[in-house]
Design a protein around this motif. Structure first.
Motif, PDB file in Angstrom:
ATOM      1  N   GLY A  28      19.909  20.013  14.125  1.00  0.00           N
ATOM      2  CA  GLY A  28      19.035  18.701  13.772  1.00  0.00           C
ATOM      3  C   GLY A  28      19.624  17.932  12.743  1.00  0.00           C
ATOM      4  O   GLY A  28      19.169  16.596  13.043  1.00  0.00           O
ATOM      5  N   HIS A  29      19.179  18.819  11.495  1.00  0.00           N
ATOM      6  CA  HIS A  29      19.607  17.900  10.394  1.00  0.00           C
ATOM      7  C   HIS A  29      20.823  16.969  10.427  1.00  0.00           C
ATOM      8  O   HIS A  29      21.417  15.754   9.802  1.00  0.00           O
ATOM      9  CB  HIS A  29      19.883  18.877   8.964  1.00  0.00           C
ATOM     10  N   ARG A  30      22.745  17.466  10.240  1.00  0.00           N
ATOM     11  CA  ARG A  30      23.088  17.155  11.258  1.00  0.00           C
ATOM     12  C   ARG A  30      23.268  16.074  11.922  1.00  0.00           C
ATOM     13  O   ARG A  30      24.075  15.455  12.229  1.00  0.00           O
ATOM     14  CB  ARG A  30      24.423  18.311  11.614  1.00  0.00           C
ATOM     15  N   LEU A  31      22.547  16.056  13.179  1.00  0.00           N
ATOM     16  CA  LEU A  31      22.321  15.161  14.190  1.00  0.00           C
ATOM     17  C   LEU A  31      22.173  13.783  13.158  1.00  0.00           C
ATOM     18  O   LEU A  31      20.808  13.307  14.306  1.00  0.00           O
ATOM     19  CB  LEU A  31      21.705  15.084  15.228  1.00  0.00           C
ATOM     20  N   GLY A  32      21.126  14.335  12.119  1.00  0.00           N
ATOM     21  CA  GLY A  32      20.408  13.161  11.375  1.00  0.00           C
ATOM     22  C   GLY A  32      18.025  13.243  11.470  1.00  0.00           C
ATOM     23  O   GLY A  32      18.079  11.892  10.975  1.00  0.00           O
ATOM     24  N   ARG A  33      18.227  14.496  11.602  1.00  0.00           N
ATOM     25  CA  ARG A  33      16.881  14.675  12.093  1.00  0.00           C
ATOM     26  C   ARG A  33      16.328  14.504  10.579  1.00  0.00           C
ATOM     27  O   ARG A  33      17.361  15.821   9.981  1.00  0.00           O
ATOM     28  CB  ARG A  33      16.372  16.133  13.063  1.00  0.00           C
ATOM     29  N   GLU A  34      15.029  14.708  10.201  1.00  0.00           N
ATOM     30  CA  GLU A  34      14.661  14.936   8.923  1.00  0.00           C
ATOM     31  C   GLU A  34      12.947  16.132   8.936  1.00  0.00           C
ATOM     32  O   GLU A  34      12.732  16.106  10.387  1.00  0.00           O
ATOM     33  CB  GLU A  34      13.661  13.484   8.242  1.00  0.00           C
ATOM     34  N   HIS A  35      13.042  16.652   7.787  1.00  0.00           N
ATOM     35  CA  HIS A  35      11.827  17.642   8.276  1.00  0.00           C
ATOM     36  C   HIS A  35      10.418  17.059   8.563  1.00  0.00           C
ATOM     37  O   HIS A  35      10.224  15.787   8.399  1.00  0.00           O
ATOM     38  CB  HIS A  35      11.709  18.295   7.225  1.00  0.00           C
ATOM     39  N   GLU A  36       9.338  17.430   9.039  1.00  0.00           N
ATOM     40  CA  GLU A  36       8.417  17.330  10.274  1.00  0.00           C
ATOM     41  C   GLU A  36       7.391  18.017   9.966  1.00  0.00           C
ATOM     42  O   GLU A  36       7.514  19.594   9.329  1.00  0.00           O
ATOM     43  CB  GLU A  36       8.647  16.742  11.891  1.00  0.00           C
ATOM     44  N   SER A  37       6.078  17.536  10.221  1.00  0.00           N
ATOM     45  CA  SER A  37       4.974  18.889  10.035  1.00  0.00           C
ATOM     46  C   SER A  37       4.512  18.939  11.108  1.00  0.00           C
ATOM     47  O   SER A  37       4.775  18.174  11.890  1.00  0.00           O
ATOM     48  CB  SER A  37       3.571  17.748   8.348  1.00  0.00           C
ATOM     49  N   CYS A  38       3.275  20.188  11.187  1.00  0.00           N
ATOM     50  CA  CYS A  38       2.681  20.836  12.247  1.00  0.00           C
ATOM     51  C   CYS A  38       1.659  19.464  12.194  1.00  0.00           C
ATOM     52  O   CYS A  38       1.431  18.782  11.702  1.00  0.00           O
ATOM     53  CB  CYS A  38       1.279  21.926  11.997  1.00  0.00           C
ATOM     54  N   SER A  39       1.865  18.902  13.579  1.00  0.00           N
ATOM     55  CA  SER A  39       0.790  17.956  14.108  1.00  0.00           C
ATOM     56  C   SER A  39      -0.609  18.480  14.697  1.00  0.00           C
ATOM     57  O   SER A  39      -1.468  17.153  14.849  1.00  0.00           O
ATOM     58  CB  SER A  39       1.737  17.169  15.689  1.00  0.00           C
ATOM     59  N   GLY A  40      -0.417  19.377  15.011  1.00  0.00           N
ATOM     60  CA  GLY A  40      -1.923  19.593  15.444  1.00  0.00           C
ATOM     61  C   GLY A  40      -2.001  21.026  15.343  1.00  0.00           C
ATOM     62  O   GLY A  40      -0.983  22.331  15.910  1.00  0.00           O
ATOM     63  N   ALA A  41      -3.119  21.866  14.761  1.00  0.00           N
ATOM     64  CA  ALA A  41      -3.996  23.538  15.458  1.00  0.00           C
ATOM     65  C   ALA A  41      -3.466  24.020  16.127  1.00  0.00           C
ATOM     66  O   ALA A  41      -4.090  23.562  17.092  1.00  0.00           O
ATOM     67  CB  ALA A  41      -5.096  23.427  14.442  1.00  0.00           C
ATOM     68  N   GLY A  42      -2.721  25.006  16.365  1.00  0.00           N
ATOM     69  CA  GLY A  42      -2.507  25.608  17.570  1.00  0.00           C
ATOM     70  C   GLY A  42      -1.416  24.673  18.236  1.00  0.00           C
ATOM     71  O   GLY A  42      -1.365  25.993  19.124  1.00  0.00           O
ATOM     72  N   GLU A  43      -1.580  23.916  17.733  1.00  0.00           N
ATOM     73  CA  GLU A  43      -0.069  23.577  18.811  1.00  0.00           C
ATOM     74  C   GLU A  43       1.372  24.236  18.965  1.00  0.00           C
ATOM     75  O   GLU A  43       1.905  25.032  17.114  1.00  0.00           O
ATOM     76  CB  GLU A  43       0.064  21.663  18.778  1.00  0.00           C
ATOM     77  N   LEU A  44       2.365  23.575  19.329  1.00  0.00           N
ATOM     78  CA  LEU A  44       4.073  24.245  18.784  1.00  0.00           C
ATOM     79  C   LEU A  44       4.769  23.377  18.033  1.00  0.00           C
ATOM     80  O   LEU A  44       4.211  22.774  17.466  1.00  0.00           O
ATOM     81  CB  LEU A  44       4.971  23.927  20.039  1.00  0.00           C
ATOM     82  N   ALA A  45       4.871  24.794  17.305  1.00  0.00           N
ATOM     83  CA  ALA A  45       5.581  23.500  15.630  1.00  0.00           C
ATOM     84  C   ALA A  45       6.723  22.858  15.687  1.00  0.00           C
ATOM     85  O   ALA A  45       7.278  23.252  16.888  1.00  0.00           O
ATOM     86  CB  ALA A  45       6.030  24.273  14.757  1.00  0.00           C
ATOM     87  N   PRO A  46       6.565  21.453  15.965  1.00  0.00           N
ATOM     88  CA  PRO A  46       8.114  20.878  15.536  1.00  0.00           C
ATOM     89  C   PRO A  46       9.286  21.514  15.111  1.00  0.00           C
ATOM     90  O   PRO A  46       9.452  22.534  14.105  1.00  0.00           O
ATOM     91  CB  PRO A  46       7.747  19.690  14.457  1.00  0.00           C
ATOM     92  N   VAL A  47      10.714  21.771  15.587  1.00  0.00           N
ATOM     93  CA  VAL A  47      11.664  22.310  15.617  1.00  0.00           C
ATOM     94  C   VAL A  47      11.470  22.333  13.381  1.00  0.00           C
ATOM     95  O   VAL A  47      12.089  22.922  13.183  1.00  0.00           O
ATOM     96  CB  VAL A  47      12.574  22.076  16.494  1.00  0.00           C
ATOM     97  N   MET A  48      11.859  20.810  13.590  1.00  0.00           N
ATOM     98  CA  MET A  48      12.148  20.512  12.252  1.00  0.00           C
ATOM     99  C   MET A  48      11.242  20.772  11.378  1.00  0.00           C
ATOM    100  O   MET A  48      11.930  20.109   9.873  1.00  0.00           O
ATOM    101  CB  MET A  48      12.676  18.527  12.222  1.00  0.00           C
ATOM    102  N   MET A  49       9.640  21.296  11.689  1.00  0.00           N
ATOM    103  CA  MET A  49       9.581  21.957  10.694  1.00  0.00           C
ATOM    104  C   MET A  49      10.251  23.144  10.035  1.00  0.00           C
ATOM    105  O   MET A  49      10.792  24.004  10.583  1.00  0.00           O
ATOM    106  CB  MET A  49       8.028  22.075  10.801  1.00  0.00           C
TER     107      MET A  49
END
Length: 311
Positions: A239-260
């Motif tokens: 994902g980094h190689r494709l240009g994605r940056e780090h992300e944060s947890c969007s909500g308690a109990g939700e699935l984490a973004p893969v870029m977290m």
């Protein structure tokens, strides 16, 4: 004289036969022949990657049954006649956290279909494994190919296809490397992987570095779910190689973004997510479910606690 020569030839023939010799048709490959060198990255001539940092590529291609060192035989036996996405890749393997090898890499040819989905933009990539790792490189290459082309991954909805190549031009190179070699390559791109013994996209080079310690041992955040963790490693760094940056947890109990940064923690800004290996964990109506998609609304339940893994 003629009789003596005949006896000599007969004696030599008997010795050759006893040693296992046999006729090899012209042009036929010999079992003793080493793997043929593959074309260097980006074209022909001297290896174009040798000036990027520590170590080098050997030019050898490892295929099924080759490069089996300590620990690899058991891994090969575990995956024989099975789908690698469901068996040996769920196991945890021993590997020292401070292992540092010589930095020589072999190109790996997997057994999974290398062509990808055939839909969307095509990315060509190569897989390399550091020589001396007690891990199965073909198992690694196969899971990389299956993960990248899964409908829940970056190939989602026909957006991209990932073709695994062993020679010629490539958009990037995935390397399975010892912690010491990983740290050296990542340091060259201004990244420090030593604190948490993590992987990186060495952006100043063509290399996406997968830390073999994490590949073998996992992380506390994923518990016993080694298959999910390994898929997350692949998707996150590519994902980094494709240009994605780090992300944060969007909500308690939700699935984490893969870029977290899930290897380090599932908590950010006071919110704790659940582990997730996929960029698109819920296949939408415009997509087809992958062959091993999880049923139900939650494709990735929380893993069971595991005290053995320490991140």
């Amino acid at each position: 004289m003629g009789a003596a020569i005949g006896l000599l030839l007969l004696s030599l023939a008997g010795a050759w036969e006893a040693s296992g010799g046999g006729a090899v048709p012209a042009g036929a490959p010999s079992s003793a022949t080493p793997p043929a060198p593959v074309a260097p990255y980006g074209g022909s001539g001297s290896h174009a990657l040798s000036g990027y940092g520590p170590g080098s590529s050997s030019g050898d291609t490892l295929g099924p049954g080759q490069g089996a060192g300590t620990g690899r035989v058991a891994q090969r036996r575990a995956v024989r006649d099975r789908d690698p996405s469901r068996h040996a890749v769920e196991e945890r393997f021993a590997l020292a956290p401070d292992l540092a090898l010589g930095g020589t890499f072999d190109v790996v040819r997997g057994t999974a279909d290398p062509r990808g989905t055939g839909r969307g933009r095509e990315y060509r990539y190569r897989v390399e494994a550091e020589r001396g790792l007690p891990l199965d490189p073909v198992l690694f290459a196969d899971l990389v190919q299956r993960t990248l082309n899964d409908e829940r991954g970056w190939a989602h909805a026909g957006k991209a296809t990932f073709r695994q190549v062993t020679g010629g031009p490539a958009d990037f190179v995935l390397r399975l490397a010892s912690p010491g070699t990983t740290a050296a390559w990542c340091r060259g791109s201004g990244l420090d992987t030593t604190g948490d013994n993590v992987s990186c996209d060495a952006a100043a080079t063509p290399y996406v570095m997968i830390n073999a310690y994490r590949w073998a041992r996992g992380a506390r955040s994923f518990g016993a779910d080694m298959l999910g963790y390994r898929r997350m490693l692949i998707n996150h760094e590519v994902g980094h190689r494709l240009g994605r940056e780090h992300e944060s947890c969007s909500g308690a109990g939700e699935l984490a973004p893969v870029m977290m940064q899930q290897t380090k923690s599932l908590t950010s800004e006071g919110r704790t997510c659940r582990p997730n290996p996929w960029p698109f964990p819920h296949p939408g109506p415009d997509s087809y479910p992958g062959p091993d998609s999880y049923p139900g609304p939650d494709p990735y339940p929380p893993p069971a606690p595991d005290r053995e893994a320490r991140a």
